[in-house]
Scaffold this motif. Structure first.
Motif, PDB file in Angstrom:
ATOM      1  N   GLY A 143       0.824  -1.193   0.000  1.00  0.00           N
ATOM      2  CA  GLY A 143       0.000   0.000   0.000  1.00  0.00           C
ATOM      3  C   GLY A 143       0.860   1.245   0.000  1.00  0.00           C
ATOM      4  N   GLY A 144       0.297   2.345   0.498  1.00  0.00           N
ATOM      5  CA  GLY A 144       1.033   3.595   0.525  1.00  0.00           C
ATOM      6  C   GLY A 144       0.921   4.366  -0.778  1.00  0.00           C
ATOM      7  N   ASN A 145       1.616   5.484  -0.844  1.00  0.00           N
ATOM      8  CA  ASN A 145       1.519   6.354  -2.015  1.00  0.00           C
ATOM      9  C   ASN A 145       2.443   5.952  -3.157  1.00  0.00           C
ATOM     10  OD1 ASN A 145      -0.448   8.229  -1.046  1.00  0.00           O
ATOM     11  ND2 ASN A 145       1.111   9.151   0.277  1.00  0.00           N
ATOM     12  N   THR A 146       3.627   5.457  -2.835  1.00  0.00           N
ATOM     13  CA  THR A 146       4.625   5.216  -3.881  1.00  0.00           C
ATOM     14  C   THR A 146       4.168   4.263  -4.973  1.00  0.00           C
ATOM     15  OG1 THR A 146       6.418   5.704  -2.325  1.00  0.00           O
ATOM     16  CG2 THR A 146       7.002   4.494  -4.327  1.00  0.00           C
ATOM     17  N   PRO A 147       3.505   3.135  -4.674  1.00  0.00           N
ATOM     18  CA  PRO A 147       3.166   2.196  -5.752  1.00  0.00           C
ATOM     19  C   PRO A 147       1.949   2.576  -6.577  1.00  0.00           C
ATOM     20  CG  PRO A 147       2.450   1.302  -3.667  1.00  0.00           C
ATOM     21  CD  PRO A 147       3.194   2.569  -3.340  1.00  0.00           C
ATOM     22  N   LYS A 148       1.270   3.671  -6.242  1.00  0.00           N
ATOM     23  CA  LYS A 148       0.068   4.038  -7.008  1.00  0.00           C
ATOM     24  C   LYS A 148       0.350   4.135  -8.494  1.00  0.00           C
ATOM     25  CE  LYS A 148      -2.660   6.605  -3.577  1.00  0.00           C
ATOM     26  NZ  LYS A 148      -3.253   7.915  -3.241  1.00  0.00           N
ATOM     27  N   ARG A 149       1.431   4.816  -8.840  1.00  0.00           N
ATOM     28  CA  ARG A 149       1.746   4.998 -10.259  1.00  0.00           C
ATOM     29  C   ARG A 149       2.065   3.666 -10.928  1.00  0.00           C
ATOM     30  NH1 ARG A 149       0.180   6.657 -14.713  1.00  0.00           N
ATOM     31  NH2 ARG A 149       1.781   7.226 -16.240  1.00  0.00           N
ATOM     32  N   VAL A 185      -5.525  -0.039  -4.221  1.00  0.00           N
ATOM     33  CA  VAL A 185      -5.205  -0.926  -5.339  1.00  0.00           C
ATOM     34  C   VAL A 185      -6.417  -1.094  -6.249  1.00  0.00           C
ATOM     35  CG1 VAL A 185      -4.483  -3.251  -5.978  1.00  0.00           C
ATOM     36  CG2 VAL A 185      -3.430  -2.125  -4.006  1.00  0.00           C
ATOM     37  N   LYS A 186      -7.586  -1.194  -5.668  1.00  0.00           N
ATOM     38  CA  LYS A 186      -8.807  -1.350  -6.451  1.00  0.00           C
ATOM     39  C   LYS A 186      -8.997  -0.158  -7.392  1.00  0.00           C
ATOM     40  CE  LYS A 186     -13.794  -2.194  -5.926  1.00  0.00           C
ATOM     41  NZ  LYS A 186     -14.297  -1.063  -6.727  1.00  0.00           N
ATOM     42  N   GLU A 187      -8.850   1.050  -6.854  1.00  0.00           N
ATOM     43  CA  GLU A 187      -9.101   2.246  -7.652  1.00  0.00           C
ATOM     44  C   GLU A 187      -8.058   2.461  -8.732  1.00  0.00           C
ATOM     45  OE1 GLU A 187     -11.500   4.912  -4.304  1.00  0.00           O
ATOM     46  OE2 GLU A 187      -9.394   5.360  -4.751  1.00  0.00           O
ATOM     47  N   ASN A 188      -6.820   2.044  -8.468  1.00  0.00           N
ATOM     48  CA  ASN A 188      -5.737   2.305  -9.415  1.00  0.00           C
ATOM     49  C   ASN A 188      -5.415   1.132 -10.333  1.00  0.00           C
ATOM     50  OD1 ASN A 188      -4.492   5.108  -8.704  1.00  0.00           O
ATOM     51  ND2 ASN A 188      -4.897   4.122  -6.730  1.00  0.00           N
ATOM     52  N   LEU A 189      -5.864  -0.070  -9.962  1.00  0.00           N
ATOM     53  CA  LEU A 189      -5.548  -1.249 -10.766  1.00  0.00           C
ATOM     54  C   LEU A 189      -6.761  -2.131 -11.042  1.00  0.00           C
ATOM     55  CD1 LEU A 189      -3.465  -3.175 -12.097  1.00  0.00           C
ATOM     56  CD2 LEU A 189      -3.085  -4.172  -9.826  1.00  0.00           C
ATOM     57  N   LEU A 190      -7.372  -2.657  -9.995  1.00  0.00           N
ATOM     58  CA  LEU A 190      -8.376  -3.701 -10.171  1.00  0.00           C
ATOM     59  C   LEU A 190      -9.585  -3.249 -10.979  1.00  0.00           C
ATOM     60  CD1 LEU A 190      -8.354  -5.249  -6.578  1.00  0.00           C
ATOM     61  CD2 LEU A 190      -6.992  -5.912  -8.566  1.00  0.00           C
ATOM     62  N   ASP A 191     -10.000  -2.003 -10.803  1.00  0.00           N
ATOM     63  CA  ASP A 191     -11.181  -1.506 -11.513  1.00  0.00           C
ATOM     64  C   ASP A 191     -10.950  -1.367 -13.013  1.00  0.00           C
ATOM     65  OD1 ASP A 191     -12.628  -1.360  -9.187  1.00  0.00           O
ATOM     66  OD2 ASP A 191     -12.416   0.815  -8.943  1.00  0.00           O
ATOM     67  N   HIS A 192      -9.709  -1.539 -13.446  1.00  0.00           N
ATOM     68  CA  HIS A 192      -9.378  -1.251 -14.842  1.00  0.00           C
ATOM     69  C   HIS A 192      -8.837  -2.456 -15.602  1.00  0.00           C
ATOM     70  CE1 HIS A 192      -9.786   2.904 -13.503  1.00  0.00           C
ATOM     71  NE2 HIS A 192      -8.971   2.597 -12.515  1.00  0.00           N
TER      72      HIS A 192
END
Length: 243
Positions: free
Chosen positions: A44-50, A91-98
């Protein structure tokens, strides 16, 4: 990019995230060709969002066989999955939903009982998934806090002394919150451990770890020592400024 001893330094967060995304794609194909699946633990955290946004993008996602990929979480804040602090939600918002990945391939940490019960439940899930064999993750992504914590392994917490359990609940005093986390025995079983780190505020702790500066007690991140696997550091120039 500069590199030394599995330490990869990129210009900025974007470049480091792109490198991590290419690494993910390469390793998923290697593992799937070898054994038919790629088992990943996310952070989690901010760094892996991108990174997650890149993996969800058409440029990367079309080259990822999601049906053969299984996603777990290395730690979770004990909050509802809809909470803004939830690692699952991020993770859902940045990866799983897409992406198109079977629901049965996604294993979020439970947060609907008590921290202790949820930790036991997730450990059962992991042992069942691996059929009580080696419990080895192919690709385990970790972040790094300014204080040297990783996953939810913080200094001066009893979880650092755990020798048998793979998942434990932990009260994080400085955050005044319960969390659930992989323990050192499970993390250190992984085949590949990837630290993805960015930001000038991490430069001191990155240098302490990578120059093997002795700390008493040791920083939690200094206790990440894979039994048979390999650690990779993917850094931006700011976080690597002191090494």
């Amino acid at each position: 990019m500069t590199t030394k001893n599995n330490i990869f330094i990129w210009k900025d967060t974007e470049a480091a995230s792109i490198a991590a995304a290419y690494f993910f794609v390469t390793e998923c194909h290697r593992c799937i060709a070898k054994k038919g699946k790629f088992v990943v633990a996310l952070s989690g955290g901010n760094t892996p969002k991108r990174l997650y946004q890149l993996l969800a993008s058409p440029e990367f996602s079309r080259n990822i066989p999601w049906n053969n990929i299984f996603l777990f979480w290395s730690d979770e804040r004990y909050v509802p999955q809809t909470d803004a602090d939830s690692n699952y939600r991020m993770v859902k918002e940045n990866l799983l939903d897409h992406i198109s990945i079977p629901l049965n391939n996604i294993f979020p940490m439970p947060v609907n009982s008590t921290p202790k019960e949820a930790a036991k439940e997730y450990e059962t899930t992991i042992r069942h998934f691996f059929k009580n064999k080696r419990n080895v993750f192919d690709w385990l992504l970790l972040g790094l806090g300014e204080d040297g914590h990783t996953a939810s392994l913080f200094a001066d917490t009893v979880i650092l002394k755990e020798k048998k359990r793979f998942i434990k609940e932990v009260w994080v005093k400085q955050k005044q919150t319960w969390r659930i986390s992989f323990t050192l025995p499970l993390i250190n079983k992984a085949t590949q451990i990837i630290f993805l780190v960015s930001g000038k505020e991490k430069a001191t702790v990155v240098a302490d770890i990578l120059t093997h500066k002795k700390k008493y007690p040791a920083l939690p991140s200094q206790l990440i020592k894979p039994v048979k696997g390999t650690i990779y550091w993917i850094l931006d120039e700011q976080s690597a400024a002191n090494i």
